[in-house]
Design a protein around this motif. Structure first.
Motif, PDB file in Angstrom:
ATOM      1  N   ASP A 211       0.818  -1.207   0.000  1.00  0.00           N
ATOM      2  CA  ASP A 211       0.000   0.000   0.000  1.00  0.00           C
ATOM      3  C   ASP A 211       0.856   1.263   0.000  1.00  0.00           C
ATOM      4  OD1 ASP A 211      -2.129  -1.714   0.053  1.00  0.00           O
ATOM      5  OD2 ASP A 211      -2.610  -1.393   2.179  1.00  0.00           O
ATOM      6  N   PHE A 212       2.001   1.208   0.681  1.00  0.00           N
ATOM      7  CA  PHE A 212       2.930   2.342   0.673  1.00  0.00           C
ATOM      8  C   PHE A 212       3.368   2.647  -0.745  1.00  0.00           C
ATOM      9  CE2 PHE A 212       7.495   3.393   0.426  1.00  0.00           C
ATOM     10  CZ  PHE A 212       7.497   4.655   1.021  1.00  0.00           C
ATOM     11  N   TYR A 213       3.832   1.644  -1.472  1.00  0.00           N
ATOM     12  CA  TYR A 213       4.295   1.879  -2.839  1.00  0.00           C
ATOM     13  C   TYR A 213       3.146   2.298  -3.755  1.00  0.00           C
ATOM     14  CZ  TYR A 213       9.140   0.445  -2.228  1.00  0.00           C
ATOM     15  OH  TYR A 213      10.459   0.400  -1.858  1.00  0.00           O
ATOM     16  N   ARG A 214       1.977   1.761  -3.514  1.00  0.00           N
ATOM     17  CA  ARG A 214       0.827   2.100  -4.360  1.00  0.00           C
ATOM     18  C   ARG A 214       0.367   3.531  -4.119  1.00  0.00           C
ATOM     19  NH1 ARG A 214      -3.844  -2.070  -3.765  1.00  0.00           N
ATOM     20  NH2 ARG A 214      -2.491  -3.270  -5.144  1.00  0.00           N
ATOM     21  N   GLN A 215       0.245   3.920  -2.874  1.00  0.00           N
ATOM     22  CA  GLN A 215      -0.309   5.238  -2.548  1.00  0.00           C
ATOM     23  C   GLN A 215       0.705   6.365  -2.676  1.00  0.00           C
ATOM     24  OE1 GLN A 215      -2.705   5.304   1.064  1.00  0.00           O
ATOM     25  NE2 GLN A 215      -3.214   3.136   0.810  1.00  0.00           N
ATOM     26  N   VAL A 216       1.962   6.098  -2.344  1.00  0.00           N
ATOM     27  CA  VAL A 216       2.976   7.151  -2.382  1.00  0.00           C
ATOM     28  C   VAL A 216       3.582   7.302  -3.772  1.00  0.00           C
ATOM     29  CG1 VAL A 216       5.181   7.920  -1.428  1.00  0.00           C
ATOM     30  CG2 VAL A 216       3.479   6.854   0.076  1.00  0.00           C
ATOM     31  N   PHE A 217       3.856   6.189  -4.452  1.00  0.00           N
ATOM     32  CA  PHE A 217       4.545   6.233  -5.735  1.00  0.00           C
ATOM     33  C   PHE A 217       3.721   5.708  -6.902  1.00  0.00           C
ATOM     34  CE2 PHE A 217       7.988   5.529  -2.508  1.00  0.00           C
ATOM     35  CZ  PHE A 217       8.477   6.830  -2.549  1.00  0.00           C
ATOM     36  N   GLN A 218       2.439   5.379  -6.649  1.00  0.00           N
ATOM     37  CA  GLN A 218       1.565   4.828  -7.684  1.00  0.00           C
ATOM     38  C   GLN A 218       2.206   3.610  -8.357  1.00  0.00           C
ATOM     39  OE1 GLN A 218       2.124   8.528  -7.728  1.00  0.00           O
ATOM     40  NE2 GLN A 218       0.642   8.177  -6.091  1.00  0.00           N
ATOM     41  N   ARG A 219       2.868   2.790  -7.549  1.00  0.00           N
ATOM     42  CA  ARG A 219       3.509   1.588  -8.052  1.00  0.00           C
ATOM     43  C   ARG A 219       2.610   0.388  -7.779  1.00  0.00           C
ATOM     44  NH1 ARG A 219       8.457   0.406  -9.819  1.00  0.00           N
ATOM     45  NH2 ARG A 219       9.030  -1.801  -9.845  1.00  0.00           N
ATOM     46  N   ASP A 220       2.359  -0.412  -8.798  1.00  0.00           N
ATOM     47  CA  ASP A 220       1.453  -1.553  -8.693  1.00  0.00           C
ATOM     48  C   ASP A 220       2.225  -2.799  -8.264  1.00  0.00           C
ATOM     49  OD1 ASP A 220      -0.626  -3.321  -8.848  1.00  0.00           O
ATOM     50  OD2 ASP A 220      -0.822  -3.261 -11.027  1.00  0.00           O
ATOM     51  N   SER A 221       2.392  -2.956  -6.972  1.00  0.00           N
ATOM     52  CA  SER A 221       3.122  -4.060  -6.360  1.00  0.00           C
ATOM     53  C   SER A 221       4.617  -3.972  -6.679  1.00  0.00           C
ATOM     54  CB  SER A 221       2.535  -5.411  -6.773  1.00  0.00           C
ATOM     55  OG  SER A 221       3.071  -6.453  -5.970  1.00  0.00           O
ATOM     56  N   ILE A 222       5.341  -5.025  -6.370  1.00  0.00           N
ATOM     57  CA  ILE A 222       6.794  -5.003  -6.432  1.00  0.00           C
ATOM     58  C   ILE A 222       7.319  -4.778  -7.847  1.00  0.00           C
ATOM     59  CG2 ILE A 222       8.879  -6.387  -5.983  1.00  0.00           C
ATOM     60  CD1 ILE A 222       7.203  -5.329  -3.519  1.00  0.00           C
ATOM     61  N   ASP A 223       6.705  -5.423  -8.816  1.00  0.00           N
ATOM     62  CA  ASP A 223       7.182  -5.307 -10.193  1.00  0.00           C
ATOM     63  C   ASP A 223       6.437  -4.251 -10.983  1.00  0.00           C
ATOM     64  OD1 ASP A 223       4.737  -6.549 -10.364  1.00  0.00           O
ATOM     65  OD2 ASP A 223       5.421  -8.195 -11.661  1.00  0.00           O
ATOM     66  N   ASP A 224       5.524  -3.520 -10.352  1.00  0.00           N
ATOM     67  CA  ASP A 224       4.682  -2.506 -10.995  1.00  0.00           C
ATOM     68  C   ASP A 224       3.726  -3.125 -12.003  1.00  0.00           C
ATOM     69  OD1 ASP A 224       3.769   0.094 -11.125  1.00  0.00           O
ATOM     70  OD2 ASP A 224       5.169   0.705 -12.711  1.00  0.00           O
ATOM     71  N   GLN A 225       3.505  -4.446 -11.875  1.00  0.00           N
ATOM     72  CA  GLN A 225       2.560  -5.130 -12.747  1.00  0.00           C
ATOM     73  C   GLN A 225       1.633  -6.031 -11.935  1.00  0.00           C
ATOM     74  OE1 GLN A 225       4.310  -6.871 -16.353  1.00  0.00           O
ATOM     75  NE2 GLN A 225       6.127  -5.625 -16.056  1.00  0.00           N
TER      76      GLN A 225
END
Length: 400
Positions: free
Chosen positions: A105-119
């Motif tokens: 959730d940190f990566y998703r909400q702060v950096f708009q990253r979709d999980s570890i691989d962004d996929q």
């Protein structure tokens, strides 16, 4: 030459070496077993990574926790909690599940990253791995948690910053791919410490000045209060006790530690020399002030994505300076904080002469001038937070 990504363990080899010297036979045996199992897993990953077309499983970042029941064969582990399932009666299961979710959730909400691989990579965690296994690691596909020996380590799933640290190895592998040796490897470890700490700060809604900036405090030497595996605020001062001696991390380039690029040499000192960029991030964060993930975190994340496999300290420092200008403006207080922070660990940003510090008005606030004709400008007046940073750096120089 391409290097195979290793498994990324939270506990460095020099800590396990110290455990082998323990007067407690059980502690020595647990350390030896941990080292042997880690070596075996490293070999297994090399084989798996050599198989063409091996990819992570997509799944919208869904979490699944398995119980190894002190076994070491992941395929035999029991499914114990899923994204839609109830809480478990096992604290390790629930801590692992929560930590995976908070990091996602940190990566998703702060950096708009979709999980570890962004996929949308699914997040699988395995708890109760092996008997008294003193480590936790990301192996490129899943998280593994040992229970610890109960003396020097408690269950490794009990530390959120450890979980954030390990999952960030996956982020690094899917962005810059920093090679795990020497300076690029130390940067790899530093990225995990930085974002592992930020996950914890984000979950607690702590400002930079309020955070402890420690890694693994909850699971490291449970009988000793106040210590940790590493400290971003004070590398070299995370611990000092009879069992392990004094924390050996350096906090500046003049103290850089040269070790062999071997497993026993910590791949060239990656867990040791990470203290240098760790300190630079801490100084940047407190220099900017407020929530560290909003300023320094975005600068470091963008710099990570712009880096390559062989990026070293100097190149990364230069990239953070550039990204601070891109994000917040050339000459901004944020960019000035990055400049001052790297100077604090004895790394000078390329093309930027050493900043001259001088009072700019009657209230004693501080400004910095970069003096480059090609840029034809000055780094403007720093805010009060950067003035506080200048005092911090002056204290560091005084204490040398």
């Amino acid at each position: 030459m391409s290097r195979t990504r290793p498994i990324n363990c939270i506990i460095p080899p020099y800590i396990l070496d110290k455990l082998l010297e323990s007067p407690d036979r059980d502690v020595r045996q647990a350390a030896l077993d941990t080292m042997l199992t880690t070596a075996r897993l490293r070999g297994e990953r090399m084989v798996r990574a050599s198989i063409a077309g091996a990819t992570a499983t997509p799944g919208d970042g869904r979490r699944t926790i398995f119980d190894c029941d002190e076994g070491v064969t992941l395929s035999r582990a029991n499914l114990v909690r899923t994204e839609d399932g109830p809480e478990s009666a096992d604290t390790a299961v629930d801590k692992a599940f929560e930590g995976l979710g908070l990091t996602r959730d940190f990566y998703r909400q702060v950096f708009q990253r979709d999980s570890i691989d962004d996929q949308g990579m699914r997040l699988d965690g395995y708890v109760h791995f092996d008997v008294q296994f003193n480590n936790a690691f990301w192996d490129g596909q899943q998280m593994i948690f040992g229970d610890g020996d109960g003396t020097e380590f408690s269950n490794l799933a009990g530390s959120l910053d450890v979980i954030g640290h390990e999952l960030t190895h996956g982020v690094t592998e899917n962005t810059a791919g920093l090679e795990y040796h020497n300076q690029s490897g130390a940067l790899n470890e530093s990225m995990s410490d930085v974002f592992g700490s930020l996950v914890k700060q984000w979950s607690l809604k702590q400002k930079a000045e309020e955070a402890d900036w420690k890694i693994g405090a909850e699971v490291w030497t449970p009988g000793i209060a106040g210590d940790a595996l590493r400290s971003l605020k004070e590398p070299g001062h995370a611990y000092d006790n009879p069992q392990f001696g004094k924390d050996p991390q350096p906090d500046r380039m003049s103290r850089f530690i040269h070790l062999p690029d071997t497993p026993r040499g910590d791949s060239g000192g990656v867990h040791l020399n990470s203290g240098i960029p760790n300190k630079a991030f801490y100084l940047t964060a407190v220099g900017i002030g407020g929530f560290a993930w909003e300023g320094a975190g975005h600068i470091w994340y963008d710099a990570l994505r712009a880096s390559s496999a062989d990026t070293g300290f100097q190149d990364f420092a230069d990239t953070t300076y550039q990204k601070a200008g891109d994000l917040f403006g050339a000459g901004s207080p944020e960019q000035a904080a990055v400049l001052a922070a790297w100077a604090g660990v004895e790394i000078q940003i390329s093309g930027v002469p050493k900043a001259r510090t001088f009072p700019v008005n009657g209230n004693g606030r501080v400004g910095r001038e970069d003096g480059i004709a090609a840029l034809s400008r000055q780094l403007g007046e720093l805010n009060a937070k950067v003035a506080a940073l200048a005092k911090d750096l002056a204290t560091i120089k005084t204490n040398r």
